[in-house]
Every structure is written in C-alpha cells, then in structure tokens.
Design a protein around this motif. Structure first.
Motif, PDB file in Angstrom:
ATOM      1  N   SER A 136       0.811  -1.219   0.000  1.00 23.01           N
ATOM      2  CA  SER A 136       0.000   0.000   0.000  1.00 23.01           C
ATOM      3  C   SER A 136       0.847   1.272   0.000  1.00 23.01           C
ATOM      4  O   SER A 136       0.322   2.370   0.165  1.00 23.01           O
ATOM      5  N   GLY A 137       2.149   1.100  -0.182  1.00 19.17           N
ATOM      6  CA  GLY A 137       3.012   2.262  -0.369  1.00 19.17           C
ATOM      7  C   GLY A 137       3.633   2.832   0.885  1.00 19.17           C
ATOM      8  O   GLY A 137       4.144   3.957   0.865  1.00 19.17           O
ATOM      9  N   LEU A 138       3.635   2.080   1.985  1.00 19.50           N
ATOM     10  CA  LEU A 138       4.218   2.569   3.226  1.00 19.50           C
ATOM     11  C   LEU A 138       5.642   2.054   3.381  1.00 19.50           C
ATOM     12  O   LEU A 138       5.907   0.870   3.169  1.00 19.50           O
ATOM     13  N   SER A 139       6.539   2.930   3.747  1.00 17.69           N
ATOM     14  CA  SER A 139       7.898   2.516   4.079  1.00 17.69           C
ATOM     15  C   SER A 139       8.071   2.595   5.589  1.00 17.69           C
ATOM     16  O   SER A 139       7.181   3.088   6.300  1.00 17.69           O
ATOM     17  N   ASP A 140       9.209   2.113   6.098  1.00 19.89           N
ATOM     18  CA  ASP A 140       9.435   2.068   7.546  1.00 19.89           C
ATOM     19  C   ASP A 140       8.223   1.424   8.232  1.00 19.89           C
ATOM     20  O   ASP A 140       7.654   1.960   9.198  1.00 19.89           O
ATOM     21  N   THR A 141       7.838   0.256   7.711  1.00 21.82           N
ATOM     22  CA  THR A 141       6.573  -0.353   8.126  1.00 21.82           C
ATOM     23  C   THR A 141       6.558  -0.753   9.604  1.00 21.82           C
ATOM     24  O   THR A 141       5.510  -0.659  10.249  1.00 21.82           O
ATOM     25  N   GLU A 142       7.689  -1.167  10.158  1.00 21.58           N
ATOM     26  CA  GLU A 142       7.698  -1.579  11.567  1.00 21.58           C
ATOM     27  C   GLU A 142       7.263  -0.434  12.468  1.00 21.58           C
ATOM     28  O   GLU A 142       6.441  -0.601  13.367  1.00 21.58           O
ATOM     29  N   ARG A 143       7.820   0.743  12.216  1.00 22.22           N
ATOM     30  CA  ARG A 143       7.460   1.914  13.032  1.00 22.22           C
ATOM     31  C   ARG A 143       5.998   2.293  12.814  1.00 22.22           C
ATOM     32  O   ARG A 143       5.261   2.553  13.779  1.00 22.22           O
ATOM     33  N   ILE A 144       5.576   2.312  11.555  1.00 18.00           N
ATOM     34  CA  ILE A 144       4.207   2.740  11.253  1.00 18.00           C
ATOM     35  C   ILE A 144       3.182   1.788  11.857  1.00 18.00           C
ATOM     36  O   ILE A 144       2.176   2.209  12.427  1.00 18.00           O
ATOM     37  N   LEU A 145       3.419   0.481  11.764  1.00 23.69           N
ATOM     38  CA  LEU A 145       2.462  -0.483  12.292  1.00 23.69           C
ATOM     39  C   LEU A 145       2.363  -0.433  13.812  1.00 23.69           C
ATOM     40  O   LEU A 145       1.363  -0.846  14.388  1.00 23.69           O
ATOM     41  N   ARG A 146       3.389   0.118  14.468  1.00 21.55           N
ATOM     42  CA  ARG A 146       3.329   0.299  15.926  1.00 21.55           C
ATOM     43  C   ARG A 146       2.662   1.622  16.317  1.00 21.55           C
ATOM     44  O   ARG A 146       2.428   1.879  17.493  1.00 21.55           O
ATOM     45  N   SER A 147       2.345   2.441  15.317  1.00 22.59           N
ATOM     46  CA  SER A 147       1.808   3.778  15.577  1.00 22.59           C
ATOM     47  C   SER A 147       0.302   3.748  15.828  1.00 22.59           C
ATOM     48  O   SER A 147      -0.394   2.814  15.418  1.00 22.59           O
ATOM     49  N   PHE A 148      -0.172   4.803  16.480  1.00 19.71           N
ATOM     50  CA  PHE A 148      -1.595   5.038  16.623  1.00 19.71           C
ATOM     51  C   PHE A 148      -2.054   5.954  15.485  1.00 19.71           C
ATOM     52  O   PHE A 148      -1.243   6.704  14.922  1.00 19.71           O
ATOM     53  N   PRO A 149      -3.343   5.919  15.113  1.00 18.03           N
ATOM     54  CA  PRO A 149      -3.807   6.709  13.970  1.00 18.03           C
ATOM     55  C   PRO A 149      -3.431   8.190  14.020  1.00 18.03           C
ATOM     56  O   PRO A 149      -3.073   8.773  12.991  1.00 18.03           O
ATOM     57  N   HIS A 150      -3.483   8.802  15.214  1.00 18.52           N
ATOM     58  CA  HIS A 150      -3.213  10.244  15.292  1.00 18.52           C
ATOM     59  C   HIS A 150      -1.755  10.586  14.978  1.00 18.52           C
ATOM     60  O   HIS A 150      -1.433  11.753  14.740  1.00 18.52           O
ATOM     61  N   GLU A 151      -0.892   9.581  14.976  1.00 19.37           N
ATOM     62  CA  GLU A 151       0.521   9.814  14.693  1.00 19.37           C
ATOM     63  C   GLU A 151       0.832   9.761  13.198  1.00 19.37           C
ATOM     64  O   GLU A 151       1.973   9.981  12.807  1.00 19.37           O
ATOM     65  N   LEU A 152      -0.175   9.480  12.381  1.00 20.22           N
ATOM     66  CA  LEU A 152       0.025   9.319  10.944  1.00 20.22           C
ATOM     67  C   LEU A 152      -0.655  10.431  10.157  1.00 20.22           C
ATOM     68  O   LEU A 152      -1.651  11.001  10.597  1.00 20.22           O
ATOM     69  N   SER A 153      -0.127  10.695   8.969  1.00 16.02           N
ATOM     70  CA  SER A 153      -0.738  11.684   8.079  1.00 16.02           C
ATOM     71  C   SER A 153      -2.000  11.107   7.438  1.00 16.02           C
ATOM     72  O   SER A 153      -2.260   9.898   7.521  1.00 16.02           O
TER      73      SER A 153
END
Length: 257
Positions: A136-153
């Motif tokens: 789906s076009g995400l890089s640094d997936t380990e960090r992103i998958l540990r994130s909460f929605p408000h931490e993402l664009s």
C-alpha cells in the motif's frame, strides 16, 4: 458476472412516513474490473455501498431488489452469514480513515484483526499486515504499524485502510472516495496503488467518487447517479466524449474547465 445490484430500492421510514432514498438501482462489476459510481454529494452513492455491506443506518432499509456476489444473494443473508464473507470475499475502504480507524489501537493490530476474525494465525496475520502495508506504499513499516492513527498523516491512514481491506484477498473492493481530502501528489500515489492491485491480484473494484479525473485514470465503465437513481451508464470513454444526460454533461464540463 462477479457483482450485481438488481433494482435496489432503499427507504427512510419514521413512524408512518416513508421517503425513498434509492430507486431501482442496477449495476454490475466483472472479475478484475474497475467500475465507477459517481455523482454529487447526497446522490446516494455511499448509501448504495452501505446497503451492500449490511451497514444501513437505523430507520433506513432495503425495500426492493437484490445484491449478488458470485451468484449468491448477499442482501438476503442474515448478519452471521454476511460476517462470514465480509472482509473475505467483499471488503470496503471507508471514506474517512480518521473516523474508521480506532484511535486507541495501534494500526498494525487493526490491519491484523480482519485476518484473525477469519481464522488466520497470529504470526501469519502479523507478517501479512507488514506485506500489505508495503504493498500500500508505506515505508518504515515496523514503526508505522506500531503507531496510533493520530501519529500518521492522512495519506498514511488511507494506506492503512487499503491494507486492512486487502487482508483476506477479497474478490471485490468497494472504495468510497479513497482520494478525498488528500493532496494532489498523495492522490496520485493512491491511484497507482489501486492500479497495482488490479494488475497483481486481479481485484475488482467499485469506485465511489465525485471526482471524474480519478475515474478517468482508473475505471473502464461508469454509472452516473443523481437524486437516488442511475441516470446514465457506459464506458468511461463514451461518457466523457458523448454524455447524454444533462447532469452528466454538467459533470464532464466541470472537469474539462
């Protein structure tokens, strides 16, 4: 034909008053085909998708017609029967990822959830969530998958919604305004991701949109919705070159300006 809506009617009822919302809606999507359902806000596009997904709000119900997926009448299924195929044979990208994602749960867990519901083992679900995040076009997936929605664009959250909808490799994806409220460059990236889905997985899609520029890039056929009815349909090329209904003409002229 993979997906068909035949003569669908939906009404709002309160006490003894009944108000038509959708009237005699018919459309189809074949295997691996991208088809658009377009029209202005309030025309009935999202209500059509909610009827398909058994998500009609209170006091709104189907009053006629049928919805078929692979020849099965999914509109007549009870909730247990539909849950068995929801996310597995048919899945949906909702219009607003900010309200669709749970703010209290890490996004990786939210992607995995659909797989776990359908019997996927935890380690398999975790690995597939990472794979789909990359697709789906995400890089640094380990960090992103540990994130909460408000931490993402906004663009990242939309990619998470796409990854989640693909967890069980559905045959049909309903995408409700998947590029709305995204900047132009992010829109192009989402369009590219959806094109790759068709090429790599033969995923079929019903794209719900009011944006004809996106439709031109993605879809082979178009249904035009106006005031709860389908007023015109045809190939994307035909609709843009020779619109017949006055509402379609106005839409095409608005895009060409």
């Amino acid at each position: 034909m993979l997906f068909q809506i035949n003569h669908l009617s939906v009404e709002f009822s309160l006490r003894e008053k009944r108000t038509p919302i959708l009237q005699d809606i018919s459309l189809s999507v074949d295997e691996g085909e991208f088809v658009a359902l377009i029209g202005e806000s309030g025309s009935g596009k999202t209500m059509t998708s909610l009827a398909t997904m058994h998500l009609l709000p209170e006091n709104i119900c189907m009053t006629g017609g049928e919805i078929l997926l692979g020849g099965k009448n999914i509109s007549s299924m009870d909730e247990k029967e539909f849950r068995a195929i929801s996310g597995k044979e048919i899945s949906m990208i909702f219009q607003e990822p900010m309200t669709s994602l749970n703010p209290l749960i890490r996004v990786g867990k939210q992607i995995e959830e659909s797989g776990l519901i359908h019997g996927m083992k935890k380690d398999v679900a975790r690995n597939k969530a990472a794979e789909l995040a990359r697709l789906s076009g995400l890089s640094d997936t380990e960090r992103i998958l540990r994130s909460f929605p408000h931490e993402l664009s906004g663009g990242m959250k939309q990619r998470i919604m796409i990854a989640s909808s693909l967890m069980n490799s559905p045959r049909l994806l309903i995408a409700d305004e998947p590029t709305t409220a995204l900047d132009v460059s992010t829109q192009e990236e989402i369009i590219h991701i959806l094109q790759n889905l068709r090429e790599q997985r033969n995923t079929a899609m019903l794209l719900i949109s009011h944006d004809l520029s996106v439709v031109k890039k993605l879809c082979s056929r178009v249904y035009i919705m106006y005031k709860g009815r389908i007023v015109e349909s045809g190939s994307t090329e035909e609709i843009f070159k020779n619109p017949r209904h006055e509402y379609t003409t106005a839409l095409v002229q608005a895009v060409s300006k």
